[in-house]
Design a protein around this motif. Structure first.
Motif, PDB file in Angstrom:
ATOM      1  N   THR A 433      -4.171  17.105   3.315  1.00 48.79           N
ATOM      2  CA  THR A 433      -3.703  16.730   4.644  1.00 48.79           C
ATOM      3  C   THR A 433      -3.340  15.245   4.668  1.00 48.79           C
ATOM      4  O   THR A 433      -4.028  14.424   4.074  1.00 48.79           O
ATOM      5  CB  THR A 433      -4.810  16.997   5.686  1.00 48.79           C
ATOM      6  N   TRP A 434      -2.269  14.908   5.362  1.00 45.74           N
ATOM      7  CA  TRP A 434      -1.868  13.508   5.476  1.00 45.74           C
ATOM      8  C   TRP A 434      -2.997  12.681   6.080  1.00 45.74           C
ATOM      9  O   TRP A 434      -3.650  13.107   7.018  1.00 45.74           O
ATOM     10  CB  TRP A 434      -0.622  13.376   6.349  1.00 45.74           C
ATOM     11  N   LYS A 435      -3.212  11.507   5.506  1.00 46.83           N
ATOM     12  CA  LYS A 435      -4.317  10.646   5.923  1.00 46.83           C
ATOM     13  C   LYS A 435      -3.813   9.205   6.035  1.00 46.83           C
ATOM     14  O   LYS A 435      -3.095   8.723   5.158  1.00 46.83           O
ATOM     15  CB  LYS A 435      -5.442  10.731   4.889  1.00 46.83           C
ATOM     16  N   LEU A 436      -4.184   8.538   7.117  1.00 47.31           N
ATOM     17  CA  LEU A 436      -3.838   7.131   7.298  1.00 47.31           C
ATOM     18  C   LEU A 436      -4.937   6.270   6.678  1.00 47.31           C
ATOM     19  O   LEU A 436      -6.107   6.401   7.016  1.00 47.31           O
ATOM     20  CB  LEU A 436      -3.691   6.804   8.782  1.00 47.31           C
ATOM     21  N   ILE A 437      -4.551   5.390   5.754  1.00 47.95           N
ATOM     22  CA  ILE A 437      -5.503   4.485   5.111  1.00 47.95           C
ATOM     23  C   ILE A 437      -5.066   3.043   5.374  1.00 47.95           C
ATOM     24  O   ILE A 437      -3.882   2.708   5.233  1.00 47.95           O
ATOM     25  CB  ILE A 437      -5.588   4.741   3.598  1.00 47.95           C
ATOM     26  N   GLU A 438      -6.018   2.211   5.773  1.00 50.86           N
ATOM     27  CA  GLU A 438      -5.754   0.799   6.017  1.00 50.86           C
ATOM     28  C   GLU A 438      -6.649  -0.050   5.125  1.00 50.86           C
ATOM     29  O   GLU A 438      -7.817   0.279   4.901  1.00 50.86           O
ATOM     30  CB  GLU A 438      -6.008   0.431   7.483  1.00 50.86           C
ATOM     31  N   TRP A 439      -6.092  -1.160   4.644  1.00 47.24           N
ATOM     32  CA  TRP A 439      -6.845  -2.104   3.822  1.00 47.24           C
ATOM     33  C   TRP A 439      -6.580  -3.503   4.356  1.00 47.24           C
ATOM     34  O   TRP A 439      -5.447  -3.976   4.316  1.00 47.24           O
ATOM     35  CB  TRP A 439      -6.418  -1.991   2.357  1.00 47.24           C
ATOM     36  N   LYS A 440      -7.617  -4.124   4.884  1.00 45.09           N
ATOM     37  CA  LYS A 440      -7.493  -5.473   5.430  1.00 45.09           C
ATOM     38  C   LYS A 440      -7.999  -6.469   4.395  1.00 45.09           C
ATOM     39  O   LYS A 440      -9.092  -6.308   3.858  1.00 45.09           O
ATOM     40  CB  LYS A 440      -8.279  -5.601   6.732  1.00 45.09           C
ATOM     41  N   ILE A 441      -7.197  -7.489   4.116  1.00 46.32           N
ATOM     42  CA  ILE A 441      -7.583  -8.489   3.123  1.00 46.32           C
ATOM     43  C   ILE A 441      -7.366  -9.890   3.676  1.00 46.32           C
ATOM     44  O   ILE A 441      -6.561 -10.099   4.586  1.00 46.32           O
ATOM     45  CB  ILE A 441      -6.774  -8.334   1.812  1.00 46.32           C
ATOM     46  N   THR A 442      -8.104 -10.827   3.137  1.00 48.58           N
ATOM     47  CA  THR A 442      -7.839 -12.247   3.362  1.00 48.58           C
ATOM     48  C   THR A 442      -7.239 -12.786   2.077  1.00 48.58           C
ATOM     49  O   THR A 442      -7.854 -12.711   1.008  1.00 48.58           O
ATOM     50  CB  THR A 442      -9.135 -12.998   3.705  1.00 48.58           C
ATOM     51  N   ALA A 443      -6.010 -13.301   2.176  1.00 45.39           N
ATOM     52  CA  ALA A 443      -5.273 -13.694   0.984  1.00 45.39           C
ATOM     53  C   ALA A 443      -5.965 -14.830   0.242  1.00 45.39           C
ATOM     54  O   ALA A 443      -6.495 -15.761   0.852  1.00 45.39           O
ATOM     55  CB  ALA A 443      -3.856 -14.093   1.354  1.00 45.39           C
ATOM     56  N   LYS A 444      -5.938 -14.739  -1.084  1.00 52.50           N
ATOM     57  CA  LYS A 444      -6.417 -15.844  -1.910  1.00 52.50           C
ATOM     58  C   LYS A 444      -5.334 -16.914  -2.047  1.00 52.50           C
ATOM     59  O   LYS A 444      -5.616 -18.064  -2.364  1.00 52.50           O
ATOM     60  CB  LYS A 444      -6.802 -15.319  -3.296  1.00 52.50           C
ATOM     61  N   GLY A 445      -4.092 -16.474  -1.803  1.00 49.94           N
ATOM     62  CA  GLY A 445      -2.951 -17.372  -1.899  1.00 49.94           C
ATOM     63  C   GLY A 445      -2.134 -17.101  -3.138  1.00 49.94           C
ATOM     64  O   GLY A 445      -2.673 -16.985  -4.236  1.00 49.94           O
ATOM     65  N   GLY A 446      -0.815 -16.961  -2.946  1.00 52.11           N
ATOM     66  CA  GLY A 446       0.071 -16.767  -4.076  1.00 52.11           C
ATOM     67  C   GLY A 446       0.271 -15.330  -4.504  1.00 52.11           C
ATOM     68  O   GLY A 446       0.995 -15.077  -5.478  1.00 52.11           O
ATOM     69  N   GLU A 447      -0.359 -14.360  -3.804  1.00 56.67           N
ATOM     70  CA  GLU A 447      -0.126 -12.964  -4.161  1.00 56.67           C
ATOM     71  C   GLU A 447       1.357 -12.624  -3.965  1.00 56.67           C
ATOM     72  O   GLU A 447       1.945 -12.909  -2.923  1.00 56.67           O
ATOM     73  CB  GLU A 447      -0.983 -12.021  -3.317  1.00 56.67           C
ATOM     74  N   THR A 448       1.962 -12.013  -4.963  1.00 60.66           N
ATOM     75  CA  THR A 448       3.397 -11.741  -4.925  1.00 60.66           C
ATOM     76  C   THR A 448       3.740 -10.285  -4.631  1.00 60.66           C
ATOM     77  O   THR A 448       4.902  -9.961  -4.389  1.00 60.66           O
ATOM     78  CB  THR A 448       4.034 -12.111  -6.271  1.00 60.66           C
ATOM     79  N   GLY A 449       2.749  -9.415  -4.661  1.00 54.98           N
ATOM     80  CA  GLY A 449       3.013  -8.010  -4.399  1.00 54.98           C
ATOM     81  C   GLY A 449       1.737  -7.199  -4.448  1.00 54.98           C
ATOM     82  O   GLY A 449       0.628  -7.752  -4.533  1.00 54.98           O
ATOM     83  N   PHE A 450       1.881  -5.883  -4.377  1.00 57.74           N
ATOM     84  CA  PHE A 450       0.709  -5.013  -4.461  1.00 57.74           C
ATOM     85  C   PHE A 450       1.157  -3.680  -5.022  1.00 57.74           C
ATOM     86  O   PHE A 450       2.357  -3.402  -5.172  1.00 57.74           O
ATOM     87  CB  PHE A 450       0.033  -4.852  -3.095  1.00 57.74           C
ATOM     88  N   GLY A 451       0.169  -2.839  -5.344  1.00 59.71           N
ATOM     89  CA  GLY A 451       0.505  -1.537  -5.887  1.00 59.71           C
ATOM     90  C   GLY A 451      -0.544  -0.490  -5.574  1.00 59.71           C
ATOM     91  O   GLY A 451      -1.620  -0.793  -5.052  1.00 59.71           O
ATOM     92  N   PHE A 452      -0.196   0.744  -5.893  1.00 59.35           N
ATOM     93  CA  PHE A 452      -1.103   1.881  -5.757  1.00 59.35           C
ATOM     94  C   PHE A 452      -1.631   2.232  -7.136  1.00 59.35           C
ATOM     95  O   PHE A 452      -0.856   2.454  -8.074  1.00 59.35           O
ATOM     96  CB  PHE A 452      -0.383   3.082  -5.145  1.00 59.35           C
ATOM     97  N   ASP A 453      -2.953   2.279  -7.270  1.00 62.98           N
ATOM     98  CA  ASP A 453      -3.614   2.633  -8.526  1.00 62.98           C
ATOM     99  C   ASP A 453      -4.146   4.047  -8.391  1.00 62.98           C
ATOM    100  O   ASP A 453      -5.069   4.304  -7.610  1.00 62.98           O
ATOM    101  CB  ASP A 453      -4.764   1.662  -8.813  1.00 62.98           C
ATOM    102  N   LEU A 454      -3.577   4.990  -9.152  1.00 63.74           N
ATOM    103  CA  LEU A 454      -3.853   6.413  -8.957  1.00 63.74           C
ATOM    104  C   LEU A 454      -4.390   7.087 -10.220  1.00 63.74           C
ATOM    105  O   LEU A 454      -4.363   8.311 -10.340  1.00 63.74           O
ATOM    106  CB  LEU A 454      -2.575   7.121  -8.491  1.00 63.74           C
ATOM    107  N   GLY A 455      -4.900   6.283 -11.158  1.00 63.99           N
ATOM    108  CA  GLY A 455      -5.373   6.858 -12.418  1.00 63.99           C
ATOM    109  C   GLY A 455      -6.758   7.468 -12.358  1.00 63.99           C
ATOM    110  O   GLY A 455      -7.204   8.090 -13.311  1.00 63.99           O
ATOM    111  N   GLY A 456      -7.479   7.307 -11.241  1.00 61.59           N
ATOM    112  CA  GLY A 456      -8.856   7.777 -11.172  1.00 61.59           C
ATOM    113  C   GLY A 456      -9.000   9.279 -11.209  1.00 61.59           C
ATOM    114  O   GLY A 456      -9.877   9.822 -11.878  1.00 61.59           O
TER     115      GLY A 456
END
Length: 735
Positions: A433-456
């Protein structure tokens, strides 16, 4: 007496055939099974065992074997042993809900149909195992039925004034034709806290406008497209439309009201289930010079119908307005493909565009990611990344949100890049079933992007509506999705339907091939009380039907099996440890009585008998006496005898043989012939390929790891024959 002729002796798992000393090859008197230790006469005993006929030749009832379907189809040695020695086969796993039901609820009969064809050629009958059990289910599919319904929000900022609806004053709205009443009702909307407009048509209502509520004026921006949407239901089947004032060139347009890509009609239908009405207005629909429009909710077609319209979902959206939060990634909707997203780790075909209604949460596309191998600590091994429009600012808060579903239970996490300055989200579970997931972060600074890690966790994943924001907005944005939890009554109805679908299709499909079934498996606890599904650490394939259907879940299962099967089919209930817990045996018998008191018929009771050398023989006898007193057919359904090692001694093998014979002797002694359905031995051999999941590092079976007859073969054969068969052998061996 010495043998005149000596033939090559087939090695058995006695593993003691190390001497050819003639004095060990004498036939000696064996008064009773196991009285002479196999270490004394290894060659003579082994020779005796090779001269026994196939096991089924000694049986007067069904002699079955619990087998692996793939092994039977692929391994000739394994298959030949089964074909030669047994009357009936019981698939160990492949006939269960978890093996046959797919993620969408459909049933795949391919493997079992091939198996049926092959076993028929061999003259074997097929025993159905098992229809309703708390294990080996496609629990992901069943739990998905129970999952909350997620209602998408409107496509953009709502420009319709609904304040007068929320406060119940109808300010700005006109009840032109109130019918039998138009009012606002608290708690009657999609959720327990949302309001609904209640509109009741009169007893004489026959025209659409006989029940009419008119909206406030909605401003128009030249060359913009608009969408009107809301959720509606009715107490009985109803009918409605949306009409317009003179601001539209066609005041009574025909529309695809549910935006399904279907045909255009004058009106939409309603039922007791919530349904979304969604229509679009193009610039060409508006009259020249129009600066606003009003619409009418016309629900007067049919008399005596009560309609509810959820207030919070009633919206008019300017589809071309620049609204919503600023997304810090360029492509989060995937409506135009997966541009901007890259596979960093994983198989070459791991990343692709998602298609199909079930795999797209909103819009026309999604992102599809396939992870082939589960690696709980290697989430990064299948990794999909994108870049931010601009690097993140140290100390600033950001929110990454996305919708995700998987074709089976799965796991996902997000991580920022570069890896030298990365933050990692905790693993998040996913379901069908479709699920809404949220991730709140405080930046360390200089992050250029993000990704989904699905190898688990291996599986196929679909991701949509990815949003990265720092809270800034270019408008009021889209309305949030609405989550609606299912009621207990709805859950019962859904699982009732799932059981009906499963059993009816299985019984119908195999009606000409299977005439005996384990309908309900392992329904009672060790103390004899009914399982209730209250489990603290539930496995991925566990699903307790009793939690949603109550004590009568087995009643329903037996009635369905009888309804869709043959009237002469033998329907069993089955459980384990009945020989070690006599109170459990009593509890199972009492449950059978209850099932029959509710109008279902149970033909037989199966006792699994996964036992060991230390199992109390007196309790075995008592169990059979109790089962016999039930008057039902009795089956030993899954017999094997553990030794606690995969390298047993000769004494252990002799004791195992004696225990096999004891069980069979007791069954024949205490179960009247008319109630003897038969005995199924669980598994063929001690070969490790049969014990990957069941009793690894053990030696519980009748053939050894090399598919040679063990001492146990003699115990089974003698028990079935009711005598020491080898006493009739002559000393003359044939070359």
């Amino acid at each position: 007496m010495k043998y005149k002729y000596i033939i090559p002796i087939i090695a058995s798992s006695l593993m003691l055939l190390t001497s050819c000393d003639d004095n060990l090859m004498e036939w000696k008197k064996v008064e009773g099974h196991g009285e002479i230790a196999s270490s004394e006469l290894p060659l003579a005993l082994a020779e005796k065992i090779t001269r026994y006929e196939p096991l089924k030749n000694y049986s007067t009832f069904n002699l079955g074997n619990g087998i692996g379907v793939s092994l039977y189809l692929e391994d000739e040695t394994y298959r030949s042993i089964v074909n030669a020695n047994f009357d009936e086969v019981v698939p160990g796993y492949e006939m269960k809900h978890g093996a046959m039901v797919k993620s969408n609820g459909s049933i795949d009969f391919t493997t079992m149909d091939k198996f049926v064809t092959e076993t028929k050629k061999a003259g074997l009958s097929l025993y159905g195992h098992t229809l309703v059990w708390h294990s080996n289910n496609n629990a992901s599919y069943l739990n998905g039925l129970l999952a909350p319904t997620i209602i998408p929000g409107s496509s953009g900022a709502n420009s319709l004034n609904i304040a007068g609806l929320k406060d119940g004053t109808f300010s700005g709205w006109s009840r032109n034709n109130p019918g039998a009443g138009i009012s606002i009702v608290d708690g009657a909307g999609l959720t327990s806290t949302s309001k609904a407009i209640k509109l009741i048509s009169s007893a004489t209502s026959s025209q659409a406008y006989n029940l009419q509520l008119t909206s406030p004026a909605v401003p128009i921006v030249s060359n913009h497209n608009y969408e009107i949407s809301f959720y509606v239901k009715s107490d009985v089947t109803g009918k409605g439309r949306i009409s317009f004032n003179s601001s539209l060139t066609n005041m009574y347009p025909w529309k695809d009201w549910f935006a399904t890509g279907g045909s255009f009609t004058e009106a939409f239908s309603t039922t007791s289930a919530w349904k979304q009405v969604k229509i679009k207005l193009a610039p060409g629909d508006f009259a020249t010079g129009a600066t606003s429009f009003q619409f009418n909710l016309d629900l007067g077609y049919l008399p005596n119908v009560t309609y509810l319209i959820d207030v919070n979902t009633l919206a008019v959206v300017d589809l071309d307005a620049a609204t919503g939060p600023v997304n810090l990634i360029a492509n989060g909707t995937f409506n135009s493909g997966i541009t901007g997203w890259n596979r960093i780790n994983g198989a070459t075909d791991a990343l692709s565009a998602g298609t199909g209604a079930a795999n797209v949460y909103e819009g026309s596309g999604s992102m599809k990611v396939v992870n082939a191998t589960s690696d709980a600590g290697g989430q990064w091994k299948t990794q999909i990344q994108t870049t931010f429009i601009s690097s993140l600012v140290a100390g600033k808060s950001y929110t990454i949100s996305y919708m995700i579903r998987s074709e089976a239970n799965g796991s996902v996490r997000c991580s920022t890049t570069p890896s030298t300055n990365a933050s990692y989200q905790a693993d998040q579970s996913t379901t069908t079933t479709w699920k809404l997931i949220e991730w709140k972060i405080t930046a360390k600074g200089g992050e250029t992007g993000f990704g989904f890690d699905l190898g688990g966790t291996a599986g196929t994943y679909y991701i949509d509506n990815v949003l990265v924001t720092d809270g800034s907005s270019s408008g009021s944005g889209q309305t949030d999705p609405i989550t609606i939890e299912k009621t207990d009554a709805e859950k019962t109805q859904l699982i009732d339907g799932a059981m009906t679908d499963w059993i009816s299709k299985m019984m119908t499909h195999f009606k000409n091939d299977v005439h005996a079934w384990d309908v309900v498996n392992e329904p009672v606890k060790e103390d004899g009380s009914l399982r209730d599904g209250v489990v603290t650490d539930m496995a991925n394939d566990e699903f307790y039907w009793v939690k949603y259907l109550g004590k009568d879940y087995a009643v329903k299962a037996f009635k369905l099996a009888r309804q869709y099967g043959n009237s002469t089919d033998k329907l069993f209930i089955n459980d384990y440890n009945l020989e070690s817990r006599l109170d459990k045996c009593d509890g199972l018998i009492n449950y059978v009585k209850y099932i029959e008191s509710q109008g279902a018929t149970v033909d037989g009771i199966g006792t699994q008998m996964h036992i060991s050398l230390t199992t109390d023989k007196a309790k075995i006898d008592q169990m059979f006496q109790k089962l016999a007193a039930s008057g039902k057919l009795i089956k030993i359904s899954e017999l094997d005898i553990r030794l606690g090692t995969k390298s047993p001694t000769a004494v252990q093998l002799a004791d195992q043989s004696a225990m096999y014979q004891y069980v069979i002797d007791s069954y024949k002694k205490y179960i009247p012939v008319a109630q003897q359905y038969g005995i199924t031995i669980w598994g063929v051999s001690d070969n490790e390929q049969e014990h990957e999941y069941w009793l690894p590092d053990e030696s519980p079976n009748v053939w050894d790891a090399s598919y040679k007859r063990k001492h146990a073969y003699k115990g089974v054969a003698d028990g079935l024959a009711g005598k020491d068969v080898s006493k009739d052998f002559s000393g003359e061996l044939q070359p």
